[in-house]
Design a protein around this motif. Structure first.
Motif, PDB file in Angstrom:
ATOM      1  N   PHE A  34     -45.129  18.810 -51.003  1.00 48.17           N
ATOM      2  CA  PHE A  34     -44.453  18.703 -52.296  1.00 48.17           C
ATOM      3  C   PHE A  34     -45.417  18.104 -53.305  1.00 48.17           C
ATOM      4  N   GLN A  35     -45.329  18.610 -54.518  1.00 49.26           N
ATOM      5  CA  GLN A  35     -46.196  18.126 -55.576  1.00 49.26           C
ATOM      6  C   GLN A  35     -45.388  17.926 -56.843  1.00 49.26           C
ATOM      7  N   LYS A  36     -45.593  16.797 -57.498  1.00 47.42           N
ATOM      8  CA  LYS A  36     -44.932  16.506 -58.772  1.00 47.42           C
ATOM      9  C   LYS A  36     -45.636  17.289 -59.862  1.00 47.42           C
ATOM     10  N   GLY A  46     -40.831  19.099 -62.723  1.00 41.72           N
ATOM     11  CA  GLY A  46     -40.090  18.535 -61.591  1.00 41.72           C
ATOM     12  C   GLY A  46     -40.982  18.483 -60.368  1.00 41.72           C
ATOM     13  N   TYR A  47     -40.622  19.253 -59.332  1.00 36.53           N
ATOM     14  CA  TYR A  47     -41.386  19.288 -58.087  1.00 36.53           C
ATOM     15  C   TYR A  47     -41.523  20.721 -57.608  1.00 36.53           C
ATOM     16  N   GLY A 107     -42.685  22.879 -53.962  1.00 33.74           N
ATOM     17  CA  GLY A 107     -42.854  22.664 -52.540  1.00 33.74           C
ATOM     18  C   GLY A 107     -43.192  23.964 -51.843  1.00 33.74           C
ATOM     19  N   GLN A 129     -39.103  25.301 -56.017  1.00 31.85           N
ATOM     20  CA  GLN A 129     -39.236  24.244 -57.005  1.00 31.85           C
ATOM     21  C   GLN A 129     -37.884  23.576 -57.194  1.00 31.85           C
ATOM     22  N   THR A 131     -35.676  17.628 -58.944  1.00 35.70           N
ATOM     23  CA  THR A 131     -35.901  16.374 -58.221  1.00 35.70           C
ATOM     24  C   THR A 131     -36.528  16.700 -56.866  1.00 35.70           C
ATOM     25  N   LEU A 132     -37.092  15.686 -56.229  1.00 30.20           N
ATOM     26  CA  LEU A 132     -37.669  15.884 -54.902  1.00 30.20           C
ATOM     27  C   LEU A 132     -36.591  16.319 -53.912  1.00 30.20           C
ATOM     28  N   ALA A 154     -35.849  19.970 -54.435  1.00 30.47           N
ATOM     29  CA  ALA A 154     -36.950  20.792 -53.923  1.00 30.47           C
ATOM     30  C   ALA A 154     -36.909  20.855 -52.397  1.00 30.47           C
ATOM     31  N   ARG A 155     -36.622  19.745 -51.739  1.00 30.57           N
ATOM     32  CA  ARG A 155     -36.520  19.736 -50.271  1.00 30.57           C
ATOM     33  C   ARG A 155     -35.392  20.645 -49.798  1.00 30.57           C
TER      34      ARG A 155
END
Length: 56
Positions: free
Chosen positions: A9-11, A15-16, A18, A29, A32-33, A36-37
């Motif tokens: 994952f990358q900011k 947002g993020y 992945g 994408q 929020t993390l 994205a997860r």
């Protein structure tokens, strides 16, 4: 059967993002993390399902 994959994952300004290193096409994408997860889990499942169908 369980497999272990590497999620990255990358900011970014939006947002993020992945992706999974071992699974081309599994990327996503989210704002929020956590989003994205969650999206990446769904993307991985879709890629694996599509691959399974193509091999049958």
């Amino acid at each position: 059967m369980q497999i272990k994959l590497t999620a990255v994952f990358q900011k970014v300004p939006e947002g993020y993002i992945g992706f999974v290193e071992e699974l081309p096409g599994a990327n996503t994408q989210g704002d929020t993390l956590e989003e994205a997860r969650s999206n990446l889990e769904e993307a991985v499942q879709l890629v694996l399902d599509a691959d399974r169908e193509l091999k049958e």
